[in-house]
Write a protein that holds these residues in place. Structure first.
Motif, PDB file in Angstrom:
ATOM      1  N   LEU A  27      47.809  72.346  86.934  1.00 38.90           N
ATOM      2  CA  LEU A  27      48.032  71.095  87.751  1.00 38.90           C
ATOM      3  C   LEU A  27      49.443  70.857  87.397  1.00 38.90           C
ATOM      4  O   LEU A  27      49.761  70.798  86.096  1.00 38.90           O
ATOM      5  CB  LEU A  27      47.152  70.020  87.339  1.00 38.90           C
ATOM      6  N   THR A  28      50.426  70.802  88.290  1.00 36.36           N
ATOM      7  CA  THR A  28      51.987  70.457  87.995  1.00 36.36           C
ATOM      8  C   THR A  28      52.130  68.964  88.073  1.00 36.36           C
ATOM      9  O   THR A  28      51.666  68.357  88.963  1.00 36.36           O
ATOM     10  CB  THR A  28      52.688  71.058  89.413  1.00 36.36           C
ATOM     11  N   VAL A  29      52.884  68.472  86.959  1.00 35.77           N
ATOM     12  CA  VAL A  29      52.979  67.217  86.772  1.00 35.77           C
ATOM     13  C   VAL A  29      54.513  66.843  86.016  1.00 35.77           C
ATOM     14  O   VAL A  29      55.035  67.656  85.524  1.00 35.77           O
ATOM     15  CB  VAL A  29      51.964  66.639  85.583  1.00 35.77           C
ATOM     16  N   VAL A  30      54.842  65.517  86.244  1.00 30.85           N
ATOM     17  CA  VAL A  30      56.133  64.965  85.486  1.00 30.85           C
ATOM     18  C   VAL A  30      55.257  64.075  84.671  1.00 30.85           C
ATOM     19  O   VAL A  30      54.360  63.144  85.161  1.00 30.85           O
ATOM     20  CB  VAL A  30      56.962  64.492  86.364  1.00 30.85           C
ATOM     21  N   GLU A  31      55.617  63.852  83.497  1.00 30.92           N
ATOM     22  CA  GLU A  31      54.704  63.060  82.634  1.00 30.92           C
ATOM     23  C   GLU A  31      55.439  62.347  81.611  1.00 30.92           C
ATOM     24  O   GLU A  31      56.471  62.653  81.026  1.00 30.92           O
ATOM     25  CB  GLU A  31      53.866  64.130  81.739  1.00 30.92           C
ATOM     26  N   ALA A  32      55.049  61.103  81.550  1.00 28.28           N
ATOM     27  CA  ALA A  32      55.660  60.080  80.405  1.00 28.28           C
ATOM     28  C   ALA A  32      54.575  59.829  79.371  1.00 28.28           C
ATOM     29  O   ALA A  32      53.304  59.689  79.884  1.00 28.28           O
ATOM     30  CB  ALA A  32      56.150  58.930  81.042  1.00 28.28           C
ATOM     31  N   ARG A  33      54.830  59.985  78.097  1.00 22.25           N
ATOM     32  CA  ARG A  33      53.722  59.656  77.370  1.00 22.25           C
ATOM     33  C   ARG A  33      54.186  59.086  75.963  1.00 22.25           C
ATOM     34  O   ARG A  33      55.347  59.377  75.597  1.00 22.25           O
ATOM     35  CB  ARG A  33      52.956  61.101  76.915  1.00 22.25           C
ATOM     36  N   ALA A  34      53.392  58.290  75.534  1.00 24.36           N
ATOM     37  CA  ALA A  34      53.733  57.510  74.103  1.00 24.36           C
ATOM     38  C   ALA A  34      52.545  57.354  73.405  1.00 24.36           C
ATOM     39  O   ALA A  34      51.322  56.963  73.638  1.00 24.36           O
ATOM     40  CB  ALA A  34      54.414  55.996  74.630  1.00 24.36           C
ATOM     41  N   THR A  35      52.817  57.622  72.176  1.00 23.70           N
ATOM     42  CA  THR A  35      51.445  57.752  71.050  1.00 23.70           C
ATOM     43  C   THR A  35      51.809  56.773  69.960  1.00 23.70           C
ATOM     44  O   THR A  35      53.176  57.253  69.442  1.00 23.70           O
ATOM     45  CB  THR A  35      51.005  58.943  70.976  1.00 23.70           C
ATOM     46  N   THR A  36      50.985  56.333  69.331  1.00 25.04           N
ATOM     47  CA  THR A  36      51.085  55.705  67.871  1.00 25.04           C
ATOM     48  C   THR A  36      49.872  55.644  67.099  1.00 25.04           C
ATOM     49  O   THR A  36      48.640  55.787  67.662  1.00 25.04           O
ATOM     50  CB  THR A  36      51.703  54.241  67.851  1.00 25.04           C
ATOM     51  N   GLY A  37      49.788  55.739  65.810  1.00 27.28           N
ATOM     52  CA  GLY A  37      49.100  55.742  64.784  1.00 27.28           C
ATOM     53  C   GLY A  37      48.972  54.452  63.939  1.00 27.28           C
ATOM     54  O   GLY A  37      48.037  54.327  63.215  1.00 27.28           O
TER      55      GLY A  37
END
Length: 156
Positions: free
Chosen positions: A63-73
């Motif tokens: 699946l083709t995507v443009v992605e914004a991602r943010a992660t925190t612990g």
């Protein structure tokens, strides 16, 4: 005309990867092999914000995507922003991530303006979607906003 769907999700889990997977599940794109592309919207495409993806094909497909991602612990806020600008011809996506949703939105807007100026395209319609999550510090929290191009395709 092909449709690019903008979807979002938030996930919490005991590991960083599991929280990412949970966020993808919330957006209903967790069963695909995501292939990231840069940022150009083909002229013949339409962009539609849908929140959660419909069924886009069999599990395991590409699946083709443009992605914004943010992660925190830790404890705090995560925001993943995706903006798009379109006009009579091709358009652009721009993504950003961070802690403050207003700063993420502004970064996306500035990026779209710069990208349009670089290409000398007339981009008359601009939209931004920012997905934000509050993390309690127990495990990991991920926010995603993705542009999903069309249907999935066989990876073979």
């Amino acid at each position: 005309m092909s449709t690019i769907r903008v979807v979002r999700g938030v996930g919490e889990a005991p590991t960083e990867m599991a929280s990412y997977d949970a966020a993808l599940a919330a957006a209903n794109v967790h069963n695909y092999n995501l292939v990231a592309v840069s940022s150009v919207i083909p002229a013949a495409a339409t962009v539609e914000e849908v929140g959660t993806a419909p069924d886009l094909g069999p599990a395991g497909n590409r699946l083709t995507v443009v992605e914004a991602r943010a992660t925190t612990g830790g404890v705090g806020t995560v925001s993943a922003g995706l903006g798009w600008a379109t006009g009579a011809g091709p358009g652009l996506f721009y993504e950003a991530a961070g802690e403050d949703p207003a700063t993420v939105r502004r970064t996306v807007e500035v990026g779209l303006d710069a990208g349009g100026d670089l290409r000398e395209w007339e981009l008359t319609d601009e939209q931004v979607a920012v997905t934000t999550a509050e993390a309690d510090g127990e495990g990991y929290t991920t926010a995603v906003t993705l542009a999903v191009y069309g249907q999935s395709e066989s990876i073979f």
